[in-house]
Design a protein around this motif. Structure first.
Motif, mmCIF file in Angstrom:
data_model
loop_
_atom_site.group_PDB
_atom_site.id
_atom_site.type_symbol
_atom_site.label_atom_id
_atom_site.label_comp_id
_atom_site.label_asym_id
_atom_site.label_seq_id
_atom_site.Cartn_x
_atom_site.Cartn_y
_atom_site.Cartn_z
ATOM 1 N N TYR A 58 0.820 -1.212 0.000
ATOM 2 C CA TYR A 58 0.000 0.000 0.000
ATOM 3 C C TYR A 58 0.851 1.257 0.000
ATOM 4 C CZ TYR A 58 -4.341 -2.516 0.229
ATOM 5 O OH TYR A 58 -5.405 -3.313 -0.095
ATOM 6 N N MET A 59 2.050 1.169 0.533
ATOM 7 C CA MET A 59 2.941 2.329 0.536
ATOM 8 C C MET A 59 3.362 2.713 -0.880
ATOM 9 S SD MET A 59 5.284 1.720 3.928
ATOM 10 C CE MET A 59 6.059 3.343 4.011
ATOM 11 N N ASP A 60 3.244 1.800 -1.819
ATOM 12 C CA ASP A 60 3.503 2.156 -3.219
ATOM 13 C C ASP A 60 2.577 3.285 -3.669
ATOM 14 O OD1 ASP A 60 5.540 0.320 -3.595
ATOM 15 O OD2 ASP A 60 4.253 -1.176 -4.551
ATOM 16 N N PHE A 61 1.389 3.367 -3.053
ATOM 17 C CA PHE A 61 0.396 4.364 -3.424
ATOM 18 C C PHE A 61 0.310 5.525 -2.435
ATOM 19 C CE2 PHE A 61 -1.081 0.216 -4.908
ATOM 20 C CZ PHE A 61 -1.136 0.455 -6.268
ATOM 21 N N THR A 62 0.743 5.283 -1.184
ATOM 22 C CA THR A 62 0.492 6.269 -0.134
ATOM 23 C C THR A 62 1.749 6.890 0.457
ATOM 24 O OG1 THR A 62 0.477 4.576 1.597
ATOM 25 C CG2 THR A 62 -1.644 5.092 0.540
ATOM 26 N N ALA A 63 2.925 6.447 0.044
ATOM 27 C CA ALA A 63 4.161 6.954 0.650
ATOM 28 C C ALA A 63 5.226 7.100 -0.433
ATOM 29 C CB ALA A 63 4.648 5.995 1.737
ATOM 30 N N ASN A 64 6.341 7.696 -0.053
ATOM 31 C CA ASN A 64 7.440 7.803 -1.007
ATOM 32 C C ASN A 64 8.447 6.665 -0.798
ATOM 33 O OD1 ASN A 64 9.454 8.588 0.962
ATOM 34 N ND2 ASN A 64 8.560 10.632 0.940
ATOM 35 N N ARG A 65 9.364 6.544 -1.720
ATOM 36 C CA ARG A 65 10.343 5.466 -1.703
ATOM 37 C C ARG A 65 11.174 5.460 -0.428
ATOM 38 N NH1 ARG A 65 14.584 5.677 -3.462
ATOM 39 N NH2 ARG A 65 16.008 4.180 -4.227
ATOM 40 N N GLU A 66 11.572 6.623 0.042
ATOM 41 C CA GLU A 66 12.405 6.693 1.253
ATOM 42 C C GLU A 66 11.655 6.170 2.473
ATOM 43 O OE1 GLU A 66 15.678 7.145 1.584
ATOM 44 O OE2 GLU A 66 15.667 7.235 -0.605
ATOM 45 N N GLN A 67 10.365 6.393 2.527
ATOM 46 C CA GLN A 67 9.575 5.856 3.642
ATOM 47 C C GLN A 67 9.518 4.332 3.577
ATOM 48 O OE1 GLN A 67 6.136 8.313 2.724
ATOM 49 N NE2 GLN A 67 6.291 9.288 4.737
ATOM 50 N N ARG A 68 9.405 3.778 2.357
ATOM 51 C CA ARG A 68 9.416 2.322 2.209
ATOM 52 C C ARG A 68 10.774 1.758 2.621
ATOM 53 N NH1 ARG A 68 6.925 3.781 -2.580
ATOM 54 N NH2 ARG A 68 8.683 3.140 -3.844
ATOM 55 N N ILE A 69 11.844 2.418 2.205
ATOM 56 C CA ILE A 69 13.194 1.966 2.568
ATOM 57 C C ILE A 69 13.375 2.011 4.081
ATOM 58 C CG2 ILE A 69 15.650 2.600 2.455
ATOM 59 C CD1 ILE A 69 15.153 3.357 -0.503
ATOM 60 N N GLU A 70 12.909 3.075 4.698
ATOM 61 C CA GLU A 70 13.032 3.211 6.152
ATOM 62 C C GLU A 70 12.321 2.063 6.875
ATOM 63 O OE1 GLU A 70 11.240 6.316 9.364
ATOM 64 O OE2 GLU A 70 12.245 7.215 7.629
ATOM 65 N N LEU A 71 11.103 1.726 6.422
ATOM 66 C CA LEU A 71 10.364 0.619 7.030
ATOM 67 C C LEU A 71 11.098 -0.701 6.824
ATOM 68 C CD1 LEU A 71 7.761 -0.410 8.445
ATOM 69 C CD2 LEU A 71 6.819 -0.724 6.155
ATOM 70 N N LEU A 72 11.578 -0.938 5.612
ATOM 71 C CA LEU A 72 12.299 -2.178 5.333
ATOM 72 C C LEU A 72 13.585 -2.277 6.153
ATOM 73 C CD1 LEU A 72 11.716 -2.353 1.511
ATOM 74 C CD2 LEU A 72 11.112 -4.155 3.150
ATOM 75 N N GLU A 73 14.333 -1.199 6.234
ATOM 76 C CA GLU A 73 15.579 -1.216 7.005
ATOM 77 C C GLU A 73 15.300 -1.533 8.474
ATOM 78 O OE1 GLU A 73 18.579 1.714 4.538
ATOM 79 O OE2 GLU A 73 17.242 2.625 6.023
ATOM 80 N N LYS A 74 14.252 -0.957 9.004
ATOM 81 C CA LYS A 74 13.884 -1.216 10.402
ATOM 82 C C LYS A 74 13.650 -2.707 10.630
ATOM 83 C CE LYS A 74 10.150 -0.539 13.666
ATOM 84 N NZ LYS A 74 8.756 -0.199 13.774
ATOM 85 N N HIS A 75 12.907 -3.337 9.736
ATOM 86 C CA HIS A 75 12.585 -4.755 9.913
ATOM 87 C C HIS A 75 13.751 -5.664 9.554
ATOM 88 C CE1 HIS A 75 8.516 -4.434 11.321
ATOM 89 N NE2 HIS A 75 8.404 -3.391 10.524
ATOM 90 N N CYS A 76 14.586 -5.251 8.641
ATOM 91 C CA CYS A 76 15.739 -6.071 8.281
ATOM 92 C C CYS A 76 16.781 -6.106 9.407
ATOM 93 C CB CYS A 76 16.374 -5.583 6.982
ATOM 94 S SG CYS A 76 15.382 -5.994 5.530
ATOM 95 N N ARG A 77 16.756 -5.138 10.293
ATOM 96 C CA ARG A 77 17.677 -5.135 11.433
ATOM 97 C C ARG A 77 17.291 -6.155 12.492
ATOM 98 N NH1 ARG A 77 17.832 0.542 10.390
ATOM 99 N NH2 ARG A 77 16.085 0.913 11.786
ATOM 100 N N GLU A 78 16.067 -6.623 12.467
ATOM 101 C CA GLU A 78 15.620 -7.595 13.462
ATOM 102 C C GLU A 78 16.278 -8.945 13.211
ATOM 103 O OE1 GLU A 78 11.377 -7.642 13.831
ATOM 104 O OE2 GLU A 78 11.294 -5.477 14.114
ATOM 105 N N LYS A 79 16.542 -9.645 14.285
ATOM 106 C CA LYS A 79 17.304 -10.895 14.239
ATOM 107 C C LYS A 79 16.715 -11.930 13.274
ATOM 108 C CE LYS A 79 18.896 -14.675 17.103
ATOM 109 N NZ LYS A 79 18.655 -15.418 18.313
ATOM 110 N N ASP A 80 15.435 -12.175 13.375
ATOM 111 C CA ASP A 80 14.812 -13.237 12.572
ATOM 112 C C ASP A 80 13.992 -12.693 11.411
ATOM 113 O OD1 ASP A 80 15.846 -15.251 14.183
ATOM 114 O OD2 ASP A 80 14.181 -15.094 15.599
ATOM 115 N N SER A 81 14.423 -11.598 10.826
ATOM 116 C CA SER A 81 13.641 -11.010 9.742
ATOM 117 C C SER A 81 13.601 -11.939 8.533
ATOM 118 C CB SER A 81 14.198 -9.643 9.358
ATOM 119 O OG SER A 81 15.541 -9.735 8.965
#
Length: 168
Positions: free
Chosen positions: A108-131
């Motif tokens: 949904y962020m493809d329609f409601t957010a910009n690319r940097e916001q998507r990257i920020e969300l992904l980076e946050k979750h990729c830092r988690e141990k069992d992502s």
């Protein structure tokens, strides 16, 4: 990791076992009856019946996860991107580590957010141990759009391959 969507099931029983099951009181059973009505109505494009089922759900349990998922079903059927994204945001607040919700939010962020916001969300979750490896590859795909970040993207792809080499 998928708390919001489970557990659910159907039990088929006959005879004595069916009688014992009939007397059991299951949490949210009445809510799921309305969800089934909504889903069946949407399957046949009967929006008025689906709306009525959702209204009954909202009257019984307006803040329930079951009700939120029913709203999501209706909004997705209507292709109401903003309303669906709002439901996913509320569910993510309740279940912040649910990876399926993360991937839905990204869609949904493809329609409601910009690319940097998507990257920020992904980076946050990729830092988690069992992502999940899917999140790493999604992050790599987002980073590859900017050639200045290709090295960082390849690092995420290598990490994904190392962790899931059998899937390569």
């Amino acid at each position: 990791h998928y708390q919001v969507f489970g557990p659910r099931g159907i039990v088929w029983a006959s005879g004595d076992a069916a009688e014992r099951l009939q007397s059991m009181q299951l949490d949210d059973a009445q809510l799921y009856d309305h969800v089934q009505t909504l889903e069946k109505a949407l399957e046949f494009n009967d929006r008025p019946t689906a709306v009525t089922a959702l209204e009954k759900l909202e009257a019984l349990a307006p803040d329930s996860t079951v009700t939120e998922l029913a709203r999501l079903d209706l909004y997705r059927h209507d292709t109401d991107v903003k309303a669906a994204a709002a439901v996913i945001d509320r569910l993510r607040a309740r279940y912040p580590k649910d990876e399926l919700l993360v991937t839905m939010q990204l869609a949904y962020m493809d329609f409601t957010a910009n690319r940097e916001q998507r990257i920020e969300l992904l980076e946050k979750h990729c830092r988690e141990k069992d992502s999940n490896v899917l999140l790493w590859t999604s992050l790599a795909a987002e980073l590859m759009v900017d050639s200045r970040r290709n090295a960082q993207a390849y690092d995420h792809l290598r990490r994904a391959l190392r962790r899931h080499s059998g899937d390569a």
